[in-house]
Design a protein around this motif. Structure first.
Motif, short mmCIF file in Angstrom:
data_model
loop_
_atom_site.label_atom_id
_atom_site.label_comp_id
_atom_site.label_asym_id
_atom_site.label_seq_id
_atom_site.Cartn_x
_atom_site.Cartn_y
_atom_site.Cartn_z
N VAL A 1 41.71 33.56 55.37
CA VAL A 1 41.13 33.68 54.03
C VAL A 1 41.40 35.07 53.45
CG1 VAL A 1 38.98 33.72 52.72
CG2 VAL A 1 39.39 31.91 54.40
N LEU A 2 41.17 36.09 54.27
CA LEU A 2 41.41 37.46 53.80
C LEU A 2 42.88 37.67 53.46
CD1 LEU A 2 39.12 39.55 56.20
CD2 LEU A 2 38.70 38.94 53.81
N ALA A 3 43.76 37.12 54.29
CA ALA A 3 45.18 37.26 54.02
C ALA A 3 45.56 36.58 52.71
CB ALA A 3 46.00 36.69 55.18
N VAL A 4 44.99 35.39 52.48
CA VAL A 4 45.28 34.68 51.23
C VAL A 4 44.77 35.49 50.03
CG1 VAL A 4 44.68 32.64 49.87
CG2 VAL A 4 45.35 32.39 52.26
N LEU A 5 43.55 36.05 50.13
CA LEU A 5 43.01 36.86 49.04
C LEU A 5 43.85 38.09 48.78
CD1 LEU A 5 39.15 36.72 49.75
CD2 LEU A 5 40.39 35.63 47.87
N LEU A 6 44.27 38.74 49.86
CA LEU A 6 45.08 39.95 49.70
C LEU A 6 46.40 39.64 49.02
CD1 LEU A 6 45.54 42.95 50.21
CD2 LEU A 6 46.41 42.36 52.49
N VAL A 7 47.07 38.58 49.48
CA VAL A 7 48.35 38.20 48.88
C VAL A 7 48.14 37.78 47.42
CG1 VAL A 7 50.19 36.47 48.95
CG2 VAL A 7 49.43 37.57 51.06
N ARG B 1 48.70 27.24 52.33
CA ARG B 1 48.24 28.61 52.07
C ARG B 1 48.88 29.17 50.80
NH1 ARG B 1 48.68 30.88 58.30
NH2 ARG B 1 47.11 29.46 59.18
N THR B 2 50.11 28.81 50.53
CA THR B 2 50.75 29.23 49.29
C THR B 2 50.02 28.67 48.07
OG1 THR B 2 52.91 29.37 50.37
CG2 THR B 2 52.90 29.17 47.97
N ALA B 3 49.63 27.39 48.16
CA ALA B 3 48.90 26.78 47.06
C ALA B 3 47.54 27.44 46.86
CB ALA B 3 48.73 25.28 47.33
N TRP B 4 46.85 27.75 47.97
CA TRP B 4 45.56 28.44 47.88
C TRP B 4 45.73 29.81 47.20
CZ3 TRP B 4 40.83 26.88 47.91
CH2 TRP B 4 40.46 25.75 48.60
N ALA B 5 46.76 30.54 47.57
CA ALA B 5 46.99 31.87 46.96
C ALA B 5 47.25 31.74 45.47
CB ALA B 5 48.16 32.56 47.66
N GLY B 6 48.07 30.74 45.09
CA GLY B 6 48.32 30.52 43.67
C GLY B 6 47.06 30.16 42.92
N GLY B 7 46.19 29.34 43.54
CA GLY B 7 44.93 28.98 42.90
C GLY B 7 44.02 30.17 42.71
N VAL B 8 43.96 31.04 43.74
CA VAL B 8 43.14 32.25 43.61
C VAL B 8 43.67 33.14 42.49
CG1 VAL B 8 42.42 34.37 44.76
CG2 VAL B 8 42.38 32.19 46.01
N ALA B 9 45.00 33.29 42.39
CA ALA B 9 45.59 34.10 41.32
C ALA B 9 45.25 33.52 39.95
CB ALA B 9 47.11 34.19 41.50
N LEU B 10 45.28 32.21 39.83
CA LEU B 10 44.93 31.56 38.57
C LEU B 10 43.49 31.85 38.19
CD1 LEU B 10 45.67 29.58 36.29
CD2 LEU B 10 44.94 27.72 37.79
N VAL B 11 42.57 31.71 39.17
CA VAL B 11 41.15 31.94 38.90
C VAL B 11 40.90 33.40 38.51
CG1 VAL B 11 38.85 31.98 39.94
CG2 VAL B 11 40.38 30.05 40.36
N VAL B 12 41.52 34.35 39.26
CA VAL B 12 41.31 35.77 38.98
C VAL B 12 41.82 36.14 37.60
CG1 VAL B 12 41.99 38.10 39.65
CG2 VAL B 12 41.28 36.46 41.40
N THR B 13 43.03 35.66 37.25
CA THR B 13 43.61 36.01 35.96
C THR B 13 42.84 35.40 34.80
OG1 THR B 13 45.78 36.05 37.03
CG2 THR B 13 45.75 36.07 34.64
N VAL B 14 42.51 34.10 34.92
CA VAL B 14 41.74 33.45 33.87
C VAL B 14 40.36 34.09 33.73
CG1 VAL B 14 40.62 31.29 33.20
CG2 VAL B 14 42.96 31.25 34.05
N GLY B 15 39.74 34.44 34.84
CA GLY B 15 38.44 35.08 34.79
C GLY B 15 38.49 36.43 34.11
#
Length: 544
Positions: free
Chosen positions: A42-48, A170-184
């Motif tokens: 999880v931490l690796a996905v968040l960091l990436v 894990r790539t999809a999860w990272a992309g989803g996190v990036a989408l949420v962070v940017t939209v937020g």
């Protein structure tokens, strides 16, 4: 058996796969290591995701858009706190507390679009439409910037995650996190937007002087309609320069006439360059002479203002004013067509010109009439500059046709050394004769107004300072035979006015006055026309 546990089987027990799995299960606890591994993933996905988002914002968070006739660059960048920076080179920047959130918006105003600017000049009503559409232009530009930033952040994150994890989930999860962070982040900025921040700017660079000169931003915003109306009329009147020329009294310069454009006191006004280019092209100017105060503070950022000199493609002779620093003079000297005079002479277009820079560097001082309010020490400096230049002219191997000083107070010692002295500094046009000494040749002094309308200082009074310049006509003997005074706006009538003065009639050998030809702007009362003043009876323009 090697640290493994054997189970006892009864007579009826069978060895099933589930029983064998339990028999060979490791004895060390697996739940703790599984949780640690999941936390690490999880931490690796968040960091990436965060790294990819930041890289994507830096790579794709930039768009160019048109705001009226301006070309602007809009840039988003990650930041600890929100806000907006408006860069206005070379004057400085405005800092606006416009929104909250981890995104910072930078608006960089670029150059004017020549095609659109010419369209505004041809259609004066266009300035009103441009001002009305400016808000829409900014809103559309910011929307495009947000979408572009979002796409770039997600795309870069997906690429980075694929390279790091090599795992689809894990790539999809990272992309989803990036989408949420940017939209937020963008949503937080939009939700906390403060339009009133434009009324409370923090100034940087040369603009720190703007509040004292321009006034309270809220008052200016409330009076915007009045200012927009005046600007519309002014822009429309610039276009009438072309039609005004055709209406001038008939005057044909003799063959071999040299046309000189005298400008002074630009004070960083970009409108001055537009007017200069128009006059250079329309009047067939051979050489431009600038008697100083091109900048306001002589700072390094202001040096970029002189870049328009090279675009004129005509010889440009310059002396330093009291608002110009040595860095300003050096920047002018780097232009391919410029000559900087400092107690020196040059020959351009057949004219020998001598000039000296102002001995002072006082960018924080207001403009004052020549010689007024000067201490004895400063007065000696200013007059001493004229004496120094007079000695240089007397020792020149070639007769000097024109002498250049910035402050008219320096002109006195030049009487008898040359036929004509050009100056500026006072922001008020004046033509006079210097007192003759010991029967020497008469010397005329021509003081130009402010070609830049005094810059920001021109806004201090109720009526803005007009933009002034003069076209000088020299015959084959290098003597002044006529001149056109050009004044654009600023007089309260927002008009373009050209007055032609004939100095010498070759047939009669006398001064001949010519009726001026004013060009009125829209919605103004006619200005009185009369006989133009001769050089011996000047009619100076009022100061600011």
């Amino acid at each position: 058996m090697d640290g493994q546990e054997n189970e006892q089987r009864g007579p009826g027990d069978t060895d099933t796969p589930s029983r064998r799995e339990r028999r060979w299960r490791p004895r060390w606890p697996t739940d703790r290591s599984g949780r640690a591994r999941r936390v690490g993933v999880v931490l690796a996905v968040l960091l990436v995701a965060l790294t990819g988002t930041a890289l994507g914002v830096f790579a794709g968070g930039r768009v160019s858009t048109d705001i009226g006739p301006f070309r602007a660059d809009l840039t988003l960048a990650p930041a600890v706190r929100g806000g907006t920076t408006v860069d206005i080179p070379p004057l400085g920047a405005l800092q606006l507390d416009s929104h909250q959130g981890p995104t910072h918006l930078t608006v960089g105003l670029g150059a004017l679009d020549q095609r659109k600017t010419e369209a505004l000049i041809d259609d004066p009503a266009g300035i009103s439409r441009a001002s009305q559409s400016a808000v829409t232009d900014v809103r559309n530009g910011v929307l495009r910037l947000g979408l572009r930033t979002l796409g770039a952040a997600v795309l870069v994150t997906l690429i980075l995650a694929a390279l790091v994890f090599r795992d689809t989930r894990r790539t999809a999860w990272a992309g989803g996190v990036a989408l949420v962070v940017t939209v937020g982040s963008l949503g937080l900025a939009a939700g906390t937007l403060r339009p009133q921040a434009i009324e409370e700017p923090r100034y940087e660079g040369l603009l720190v002087n703007a509040p004292a000169i321009v006034g309270d931003a809220r008052r200016i915003a409330n009076d915007y309609s009045r200012y927009a109306e005046q600007l519309q009329r002014l822009v429309g009147n610039v276009s009438q320069l072309y039609t005004t020329v055709s209406a001038l009294p008939v005057y044909e310069p003799a063959p071999g006439t040299t046309r000189v454009l005298h400008v002074s006191d630009m004070h960083l006004n970009p409108t001055g360059w537009q007017l200069i280019r128009t006059v250079v092209e329309q009047f067939g100017i051979d050489v431009v002479i600038d008697t100083g105060d091109m900048t306001d503070w002589g700072s390094e950022p202001e040096a970029s203002y002189v870049g328009s000199i090279g675009l004129l493609k005509k010889p440009y002779v310059y002396i330093r004013g009291n608002h110009d620093s040595p860095r300003t003079a050096a920047a002018v000297a780097r232009q391919p067509n410029a000559v900087v005079l400092n107690n020196s002479t040059t020959t351009v277009a057949g004219l020998t010109v001598a000039g000296i820079g102002d001995p002072r560097f006082t960018p924080d001082k207001e403009t004052s009439p020549a010689g007024s309010g000067l201490t004895a020490q400063v007065a000696n400096q200013v007059i001493g500059a004229g004496e120094t230049l007079a000695a240089t002219i007397r020792s020149s191997p070639r007769p000097v046709n024109i002498a250049l000083v910035h402050d008219p107070a320096s002109a006195g010692p030049l009487s008898g050394t040359c036929p004509l002295v050009l100056a500026g500094h006072t922001h008020a046009r004046q033509m006079s004769k210097l007192p003759q000494v010991d029967g020497q040749q008469p010397t005329q002094l021509m003081v130009e107004g402010s070609t830049g309308g005094a810059g920001l200082r021109g806004l201090e009074g109720e009526k803005p300072t007009p933009l002034s310049m003069s076209v000088l006509y020299f015959d084959q003997q290098r003597l002044l035979q006529a001149y056109d005074d050009i004044t654009v706006g600023g007089t309260g009538q927002a008009q373009v006015n050209l007055e032609r003065h004939v100095i010498r009639d070759p047939a009669k050998g006398a001064d001949v006055p010519v009726t001026p030809t004013p060009t009125r702007g829209a919605s103004e009362s006619p200005s009185p026309s009369g006989t133009a003043p001769t050089p011996t009876s000047p009619s100076p323009s009022p100061t600011r």
